[in-house]
Design a protein around this motif. Structure first.
Motif, short mmCIF file in Angstrom:
data_model
loop_
_atom_site.label_atom_id
_atom_site.label_comp_id
_atom_site.label_asym_id
_atom_site.label_seq_id
_atom_site.Cartn_x
_atom_site.Cartn_y
_atom_site.Cartn_z
N SER A 21 -47.75 -1.07 15.42
CA SER A 21 -46.34 -1.48 15.54
C SER A 21 -46.15 -2.96 15.23
O SER A 21 -47.00 -3.79 15.54
CB SER A 21 -45.82 -1.17 16.95
OG SER A 21 -46.60 -1.84 17.93
N SER A 22 -45.04 -3.28 14.60
CA SER A 22 -44.75 -4.65 14.22
C SER A 22 -44.27 -5.45 15.43
O SER A 22 -43.56 -4.93 16.29
CB SER A 22 -43.69 -4.69 13.12
OG SER A 22 -44.15 -4.03 11.97
N ALA A 23 -44.65 -6.71 15.48
CA ALA A 23 -44.25 -7.58 16.57
C ALA A 23 -42.81 -8.04 16.38
O ALA A 23 -42.22 -7.91 15.31
CB ALA A 23 -45.19 -8.78 16.64
N SER A 24 -42.25 -8.61 17.44
CA SER A 24 -40.90 -9.17 17.41
C SER A 24 -40.99 -10.65 17.77
O SER A 24 -41.64 -11.03 18.76
CB SER A 24 -40.00 -8.44 18.42
OG SER A 24 -38.72 -9.04 18.48
N LEU A 25 -40.34 -11.51 16.97
CA LEU A 25 -40.33 -12.95 17.21
C LEU A 25 -38.92 -13.35 17.64
O LEU A 25 -37.94 -13.02 16.95
CB LEU A 25 -40.73 -13.72 15.96
CG LEU A 25 -42.24 -13.87 15.68
CD1 LEU A 25 -42.92 -12.53 15.48
CD2 LEU A 25 -42.47 -14.77 14.46
N HIS B 20 -41.09 -17.20 20.92
CA HIS B 20 -42.13 -16.35 21.49
C HIS B 20 -42.38 -15.14 20.59
O HIS B 20 -41.54 -14.77 19.77
CB HIS B 20 -41.74 -15.89 22.90
CG HIS B 20 -41.61 -17.02 23.87
ND1 HIS B 20 -40.44 -17.74 24.01
CD2 HIS B 20 -42.52 -17.59 24.71
CE1 HIS B 20 -40.62 -18.69 24.92
NE2 HIS B 20 -41.87 -18.62 25.34
N ILE B 21 -43.55 -14.55 20.76
CA ILE B 21 -43.94 -13.34 20.04
C ILE B 21 -44.15 -12.23 21.06
O ILE B 21 -44.86 -12.41 22.07
CB ILE B 21 -45.25 -13.55 19.26
CG1 ILE B 21 -45.09 -14.69 18.24
CG2 ILE B 21 -45.67 -12.27 18.56
CD1 ILE B 21 -46.41 -15.08 17.58
N TYR B 22 -43.54 -11.07 20.81
CA TYR B 22 -43.73 -9.90 21.66
C TYR B 22 -44.35 -8.80 20.80
O TYR B 22 -43.85 -8.50 19.70
CB TYR B 22 -42.40 -9.42 22.24
CG TYR B 22 -41.69 -10.48 23.05
CD1 TYR B 22 -41.97 -10.64 24.41
CD2 TYR B 22 -40.76 -11.34 22.46
CE1 TYR B 22 -41.32 -11.62 25.16
CE2 TYR B 22 -40.11 -12.32 23.20
CZ TYR B 22 -40.40 -12.46 24.54
OH TYR B 22 -39.77 -13.45 25.29
N CYS C 258 -46.73 -11.11 25.56
CA CYS C 258 -45.86 -12.19 25.14
C CYS C 258 -46.71 -13.42 24.86
O CYS C 258 -47.54 -13.81 25.71
CB CYS C 258 -44.82 -12.51 26.22
SG CYS C 258 -43.82 -13.98 25.88
N LEU C 259 -46.53 -14.01 23.66
CA LEU C 259 -47.28 -15.20 23.27
C LEU C 259 -46.32 -16.37 23.06
O LEU C 259 -45.16 -16.18 22.67
CB LEU C 259 -48.03 -14.97 21.96
CG LEU C 259 -48.92 -13.74 21.81
CD1 LEU C 259 -49.56 -13.76 20.42
CD2 LEU C 259 -49.97 -13.67 22.89
N ASP C 260 -46.83 -17.56 23.28
CA ASP C 260 -46.12 -18.76 22.88
C ASP C 260 -46.27 -18.91 21.38
O ASP C 260 -47.39 -18.96 20.86
CB ASP C 260 -46.72 -19.97 23.60
CG ASP C 260 -45.95 -21.25 23.34
OD1 ASP C 260 -45.55 -21.51 22.19
OD2 ASP C 260 -45.75 -22.04 24.29
N LEU C 261 -45.16 -18.96 20.66
CA LEU C 261 -45.21 -19.02 19.20
C LEU C 261 -45.91 -20.29 18.71
O LEU C 261 -46.57 -20.27 17.68
CB LEU C 261 -43.79 -18.94 18.63
CG LEU C 261 -43.63 -19.06 17.12
CD1 LEU C 261 -44.41 -17.96 16.39
CD2 LEU C 261 -42.16 -18.99 16.73
N LEU D 294 -48.70 -15.46 27.60
CA LEU D 294 -47.92 -15.76 28.80
C LEU D 294 -47.95 -14.61 29.79
O LEU D 294 -47.93 -14.84 31.00
CB LEU D 294 -46.48 -16.10 28.42
CG LEU D 294 -46.30 -17.27 27.45
CD1 LEU D 294 -44.82 -17.55 27.21
CD2 LEU D 294 -47.00 -18.52 27.97
N TRP D 295 -47.97 -13.38 29.30
CA TRP D 295 -48.09 -12.22 30.18
C TRP D 295 -48.51 -11.01 29.37
O TRP D 295 -48.47 -11.01 28.15
CB TRP D 295 -46.80 -11.94 30.96
CG TRP D 295 -45.53 -11.76 30.18
CD1 TRP D 295 -44.55 -12.68 30.00
CD2 TRP D 295 -45.08 -10.57 29.48
NE1 TRP D 295 -43.52 -12.16 29.23
CE2 TRP D 295 -43.82 -10.88 28.91
CE3 TRP D 295 -45.63 -9.30 29.29
CZ2 TRP D 295 -43.11 -9.95 28.15
CZ3 TRP D 295 -44.92 -8.38 28.53
CH2 TRP D 295 -43.67 -8.71 27.97
N GLN D 296 -48.93 -9.97 30.06
CA GLN D 296 -49.31 -8.70 29.45
C GLN D 296 -49.07 -7.57 30.43
O GLN D 296 -49.09 -7.77 31.65
CB GLN D 296 -50.78 -8.71 29.02
CG GLN D 296 -51.77 -8.93 30.13
CD GLN D 296 -51.93 -10.39 30.46
OE1 GLN D 296 -51.90 -11.25 29.59
NE2 GLN D 296 -52.10 -10.70 31.74
N THR D 297 -48.79 -6.37 29.92
CA THR D 297 -48.57 -5.20 30.76
C THR D 297 -48.89 -3.94 29.97
O THR D 297 -48.71 -3.89 28.76
CB THR D 297 -47.11 -5.15 31.27
OG1 THR D 297 -46.94 -3.99 32.10
CG2 THR D 297 -46.12 -5.07 30.11
#
Length: 465
Positions: A334-338, A342-344, A354-357, A363-366
């Motif tokens: 699946s493609s990420a969303s910016l 941030h990157i999801y 969630c990443l800091d761009l 930053l978090w994961q689930t």
């Protein structure tokens, strides 16, 4: 002016605003009108009813990984019907010849009834042979479809009659391991496709631009042992339109008019050719224009694009020790969303992160959005559909056939509600899974598995809201 006339004039002025607010959008290609995975319609549900969404229709379809396209009140999808004598291999990686029929179906979006079918014989020989991968692309009165074995078709949208066709697979440029999977792109008078990779001098480069009216090759570019699976995309940066192509060797920017290379950035060789996700372009207020790609094994790459002229430099690149011990984000499907710096995206074993761009820091994961047991599941996947241009709310369609409404922000994953819409029917991953991106149009969601297509209303008015 009398009061009655004044009221009449006010009504005339108000009506256009109402019509504009409730207008319906199409989803005519991979990831929607702007190819960015954003659903821009208003009036959608804010949470799911306890009894589930209102289902408008269900219609039988065959096997396939490709999502549908929706345009002008019709739904277009491709599927595969194996011959009755065909037994698919128990090991989905095994490549054996399987005879069957590939089809492009046109359905009425209001009723689900088939308007027309175009079918053709095909011998499948790729791994994971459930059916076609590429979402059809609708442009004007034409529907462009790319089959899993390289059957490229231009069909009349009203009748399904063939306007022109090409077969992209041969002994020089054979079908990739997992089939032709890159979704076709219409740009101006051209249809741009990932086509093979071995012989650009004879129209069989990694990417080819065809005249969309006649099918004649205009240019072909780039050479690689295999083309990969990432779809082409267009962005505006450096004062020009850039065609972004990502193959297993590098990320390239081309002039879409000529195929000339503007710039390239090595990123590979990508193991097994698994560059799959759509490259994501984003303009960040602080960083400027950036481009993000990621693979299951090699990790993440963010490029900073030169905004004055075509060019790119590496902002950061991060990879873990393996696809099980990942660092930033290792993407398979699946493609990420910016959004908002941030990157999801979904990691190779199912973590939504969630990443800091700016840095790639996590930053978090689930696992809550993708796996039922809140643990690692190889290739667990979900598609992220942003609900509005700048919204933090997403519709998440996971491989279990669940739809989830959730807010994604730097503080965490905030689930609002979920509902089950479609059963996972593909067992190739070793478990039942649904790896088809839905289409979102006309205030409805259109989703398919290997047995049926469903249309369910996402309109608030249809669901008691």
């Amino acid at each position: 002016m009398s009061r009655s006339v004044a009221c009449f004039m006010a009504a005339i002025l108000i009506v256009p605003a109402i019509v504009c607010d409730i207008r319906a959008d199409d989803w005519p290609q991979w990831m929607g009108t702007q190819r960015d995975g954003t659903w821009r319609e208003n009036g959608l549900v804010t949470d799911f009813p306890k009894e589930g969404l209102k289902t408008r229709w269900r219609s039988p379809v065959g096997g396939g990984y490709c999502g549908p396209a929706v345009a002008d009140g019709r739904v277009y999808v491709a599927d595969y019907i194996p011959n009755p004598s065909v037994q698919r291999p128990r090991n989905p990686f095994q490549r054996i010849t399987q005879l069957g029929v590939e089809r492009v179906l046109c359905l009425d979006a209001a009723t689900g009834k088939i308007v027309w079918t175009h079918a053709y014989d095909v011998a499948y020989g790729m791994s994971y042979s459930a059916g076609p991968r590429a979402t059809p692309c609708v442009d004007g009165d034409s529907v462009y479809s790319l089959g899993a074995e390289g059957d490229l078709l231009c069909l009349d949208d009203k009748t399904g009659n063939v306007k022109w066709s090409k077969h992209l697979s041969d002994s020089v440029s054979p079908t990739p391991t997992w089939g032709f999977a890159s979704h076709p792109l219409v740009y101006g008078d051209r249809l741009i496709c990932i086509t093979g990779g071995c012989d650009p001098d004879h129209g069989r480069g990694v990417v080819t631009a065809f005249d969309k009216q006649t099918g004649a090759a205009i240019w072909s570019a780039l050479k690689a042992k295999e083309p990969g699976y990432a779809p082409p995309m267009i962005c505006q940066s450096g004062g020009v339109k850039q065609l972004i192509i990502w193959d297993p060797d590098a990320v390239y920017s081309l002039d879409p008019a000529t195929g000339k290379i503007y710039w390239s950035q090595p990123f590979g060789p990508v193991r097994l050719g698994l560059c799959v996700m759509t490259p994501r372009f984003y303009h960040d207020p602080q960083l400027g224009d950036v481009l993000f790609v990621a693979t299951q094994y090699e990790g993440s790459l963010v490029l900073k694009l030169d905004e004055k002229k075509p060019g790119a430099t590496v902002l950061w690149r991060r990879a873990g020790k393996s696809d099980r011990k990942t660092d930033a984000l290792h993407v398979l499907l699946s493609s990420a969303s910016l959004r908002d710096g941030h990157i999801y995206g979904v990691d190779a074993y199912g973590e939504l992160r969630c990443l800091d761009l700016k840095t790639g820091d996590r930053l978090w994961q689930t696992f809550d959005a993708t796996t039922y047991d809140a643990g690692q599941q190889k290739w667990a996947s979900a598609f992220l559909i942003q609900l509005g241009e700048h919204a933090s709310r997403y519709l998440i369609a996971n491989e279990h056939g669940d739809l989830i409404l959730a807010n994604l922000d730097p503080a965490g994953y905030h689930e609002i509600s979920r509902t089950h819409l479609l059963d996972p029917t593909n067992a190739d991953p070793g478990r039942p899974a649904l790896w088809c991106h839905p289409a979102c149009a006309d205030h409805c969601i259109f989703w398919r598995n290997d047995k049926e297509m469903v249309c369910a209303s996402m309109a608030a008015s249809d669901n008691g809201q």
